[in-house]
Motif scaffolding. Structure first.
Motif, PDB file in Angstrom:
ATOM      1  N   ASP A  62       0.866  -1.183   0.000  1.00 18.77           N
ATOM      2  CA  ASP A  62       0.000   0.000   0.000  1.00 18.77           C
ATOM      3  C   ASP A  62       0.896   1.225   0.000  1.00 18.77           C
ATOM      4  O   ASP A  62       1.935   1.247   0.659  1.00 18.77           O
ATOM      5  CB  ASP A  62      -0.856  -0.061   1.288  1.00 18.77           C
ATOM      6  CG  ASP A  62      -1.814   1.099   1.435  1.00 18.77           C
ATOM      7  OD1 ASP A  62      -3.046   0.852   1.363  1.00 18.77           O
ATOM      8  OD2 ASP A  62      -1.344   2.243   1.631  1.00 18.77           O
TER       9      ASP A  62
ATOM     10  N   GLU B 155      -5.242   2.212  -3.646  1.00 19.70           N
ATOM     11  CA  GLU B 155      -3.798   2.276  -3.772  1.00 19.70           C
ATOM     12  C   GLU B 155      -3.191   1.073  -3.080  1.00 19.70           C
ATOM     13  O   GLU B 155      -2.116   1.143  -2.516  1.00 19.70           O
ATOM     14  CB  GLU B 155      -3.255   3.603  -3.216  1.00 19.70           C
ATOM     15  CG  GLU B 155      -4.080   4.226  -2.115  1.00 19.70           C
ATOM     16  CD  GLU B 155      -3.667   3.764  -0.730  1.00 19.70           C
ATOM     17  OE1 GLU B 155      -4.422   2.922  -0.173  1.00 19.70           O
ATOM     18  OE2 GLU B 155      -2.611   4.202  -0.222  1.00 19.70           O
ATOM     19  N   GLU B 156      -3.945  -0.038  -3.201  1.00 20.94           N
ATOM     20  CA  GLU B 156      -3.490  -1.296  -2.611  1.00 20.94           C
ATOM     21  C   GLU B 156      -3.246  -2.330  -3.693  1.00 20.94           C
ATOM     22  O   GLU B 156      -4.045  -2.467  -4.618  1.00 20.94           O
ATOM     23  CB  GLU B 156      -4.553  -1.838  -1.644  1.00 20.94           C
ATOM     24  CG  GLU B 156      -4.368  -1.305  -0.233  1.00 20.94           C
ATOM     25  CD  GLU B 156      -5.469  -1.770   0.687  1.00 20.94           C
ATOM     26  OE1 GLU B 156      -5.723  -1.086   1.677  1.00 20.94           O
ATOM     27  OE2 GLU B 156      -6.079  -2.826   0.400  1.00 20.94           O
TER      28      GLU B 156
HETATM   29 MG    MG Z   1      -4.857   2.345   1.924  1.00 18.63          MG
END
Ligand code: MG
Ligand code: GH3
Ligand code: MG
Length: 532
Positions: free
Chosen positions: A390, A434-435
């Motif tokens: 992340d 955003e992983e």
């Molecule tokens: Mg996150």
């Protein structure tokens, strides 16, 4: 070429009916051209065939007339010979005064044989006897300058066309010598008027000329005693015309040649019908038969035939071409629709499997892949690792530089992670905003740790400016777990272990990797898990 093809393709796809109509209208001139060509060809063939038949018929007619002439003239010559050996005729030529009963006999002879005039000339050419009708005019007159007399007195039978000096009526003269022993003592002459001959030698359109090309028999009479252009009599002097035809001048026959489709056709009067021509020579009598037959009705018929053929062909070819264009257009449309459908399917498939922004495999594929890794591990006893990472303080970056810059960073991080993993079996997924997740084949914890370190350094190495503090760059935090004895885990449990490890990494200050502690459950049946 390509854009045109594309254009046509698009048109066909969007407006099939309109395209068919437009294409058909474009083809129409060709259809008309072909229909005209074929109709003209067929029409011409039909006209040629009819003219051929007409020609054959005319030739037959002309031949029949020529045979009739020979037959008729031969009989007249024989009648003349028959009369020449009559004892009374012979004796009349010896006596100075001709007895009336000779005239009576000649009269009945002419009645029975249907001959217009019969007369007897002595050896000086003076008429000594004749049938009643002519007797008064003729007896005592001298005919010694006539060719038929000169020939017969020299012992030959002779046939001559003559225009009577007294009557000015045209006729055929058949003369035969009258002999006493070997000596010629006079001449008998039989005369048949042209009018009578015309009835027997009928040609629908046409005439008969003598050896000089002068018309001596014409059913219509309009060409009588005219000369066929170019024939000998055209150049006769007035004297000759007078002697032979009892005329000062011989008018030319109206005869105009026309060439139609390579055929010689003739008009017999100004602006008259077009005729075909067949000729025949009756050489024994120096006669030529000119036979004509009008083909104007055939030519008119040809025009109608052409129109009929054209209409039929135009309708048939018009409908046919519309049908062909329709079919082809449909085939093209089907083909392109199939292709676009295939493309669309491929696109949909891609959309269903990949994340549009980063072009990494998506969450759905991650779920499928993790299940497949489990299945393979169970079947073959292989081991694998799950890594989740992340981006650190991504919200701040987004808030400071904007969402668009955030997207760009996401893309860069994604591609650097993918490039960091060399093997084909290594897979990177975008599983959330955003992983990201990584599935790789790995044997040991150390291997997983080093892989996470590679990924961490790869992102840090990008050197993307981060707004946290001056000199800060974009980093990631990672959590990983190694799956060895796969029957002992579930995907959910595994994910939670990696996520927990990631959480620890965040808590420990970010930009670092944490390896999860593995669970070992040696006996499934007991359902009790021991901690390693
Ligand atoms: Mg996150
Ligand atoms: P942490 O270090 O704890 O992960 O902090 P963080 O700010 O990265 O975490 P947080 O979950 O608070 O923020 C994630 C942010 O990621 C929130 C959202 O605006 C952003 N984000 C998620 N998806 C996208 C995306 O597709 N594009 C962009 N530009 N930003 C995204
Ligand atoms: Mg984050």
């Amino acid at each position: 070429m390509e854009p045109l093809k594309e254009h046509v393709r698009n048109k066909i796809e969007k407006h099939p009916i309109r395209s068919i109509i437009v294409l058909w209208i474009m083809v129409l001139p060709l259809v008309v051209f072909l229909a005209v060509g074929i109709a003209r060809y067929w029409g011409k063939n039909s006209v040629s065939a009819q003219i051929y038949i007409e020609n054959e018929e005319l030739a037959l007619q002309v031949k029949r007339v020529s045979e009739m002439i020979v037959l008729k003239f031969d009989i007249m010559k024989k009648y003349a010979s028959l009369l020449a050996v009559n004892r009374d005729v012979v004796s009349a030529l010896f006596s100075t005064t001709c007895p009336e009963r000779i005239n009576d006999y000649i009269q009945s002879f002419s009645n029975v044989l249907d001959v217009d005039l019969v007369f007897v000339l002595d050896k000086n050419g003076v008429c000594v006897a004749a049938n009643h009708r002519a007797a008064f005019d003729m007896i005592g007159s001298n005919f010694s300058d006539r060719e038929y007399f000169k020939a017969a007195i020299s012992g030959k039978r002779y046939t001559q066309f003559v225009v009577g000096r007294a009557s000015s009526s045209p006729s055929f003269h058949f003369s035969a010598p009258v002999q006493s022993g070997s000596e010629v003592i006079g001449v008998v002459v039989l005369v048949v008027n042209i009018e009578k001959l015309s009835q027997q030698l009928y040609i629908p359109a046409g005439f008969i000329t003598d050896k000089s090309g002068v018309v001596i028999l014409d059913n219509e009479f309009e060409n009588m005693l005219k000369v066929v252009p170019g024939e000998a009599a055209s150049n006769f002097e007035q004297k000759q015309n007078q002697l032979l035809y009892f005329r000062d001048r011989l008018e030319p026959v109206y005869l105009q040649e026309h060439t139609v489709d390579g055929m010689s056709l003739w008009t017999l009067r100004k602006d008259g019908d077009l005729h075909i021509f067949q000729g025949a020579n009756v050489s024994s009598y120096g006669l030529t038969i000119y036979g004509f037959s009008s083909i104007s009705s055939i030519l008119e018929d040809g025009e109608k035939t052409f129109s009929r053929y054209f209409c039929a062909l135009f309708i048939a070819m018009g409908v046919g071409s519309a049908f062909i264009i329709g079919t082809i257009t449909n085939l093209i449309r089907d083909k392109y629709m199939r292709i676009s459908l295939q493309n669309l399917n491929a696109q949909l498939k891609r959309l269903a499997q990949y994340d549009a922004l980063t072009e990494l495999l998506n969450r759905r594929m991650f779920d499928e892949a993790i299940a497949a890794y489990f299945a393979q591990a169970r079947r073959l006893g292989t081991s694998f690792a799950l890594i989740i990472f992340d981006i650190d303080y991504f919200k701040m970056l987004n808030d400071t530089f904007g969402h668009q810059e955030g997207d760009r960073v996401l893309k860069e991080v994604a591609s650097s992670a993918r490039n960091a993993l060399a093997r084909e079996t290594d897979k990177v997924f975008r599983i959330g905003g955003e992983e990201f997740a990584v599935l790789v084949l790995a044997e040991s914890d150390a291997q997983v740790v080093s892989l996470m370190e590679i990924l961490r350094r790869a992102v840090e190495g990008l050197g993307i400016t981060h707004p946290q503090h001056p000199g800060a760059v974009v980093t990631i935090s990672l959590g990983g777990v190694l799956v060895k004895n796969s029957t002992l885990f579930t995907a959910t449990a595994l994910f939670k272990m990696a996520d927990d490890a990631l959480y620890s990494a965040k808590l420990s200050g970010r930009n670092q990797a944490v390896l999860a502690q593995r669970f070992e459950v040696p006996d499934l049946a007991t359902g009790v898990a021991d901690q390693a």
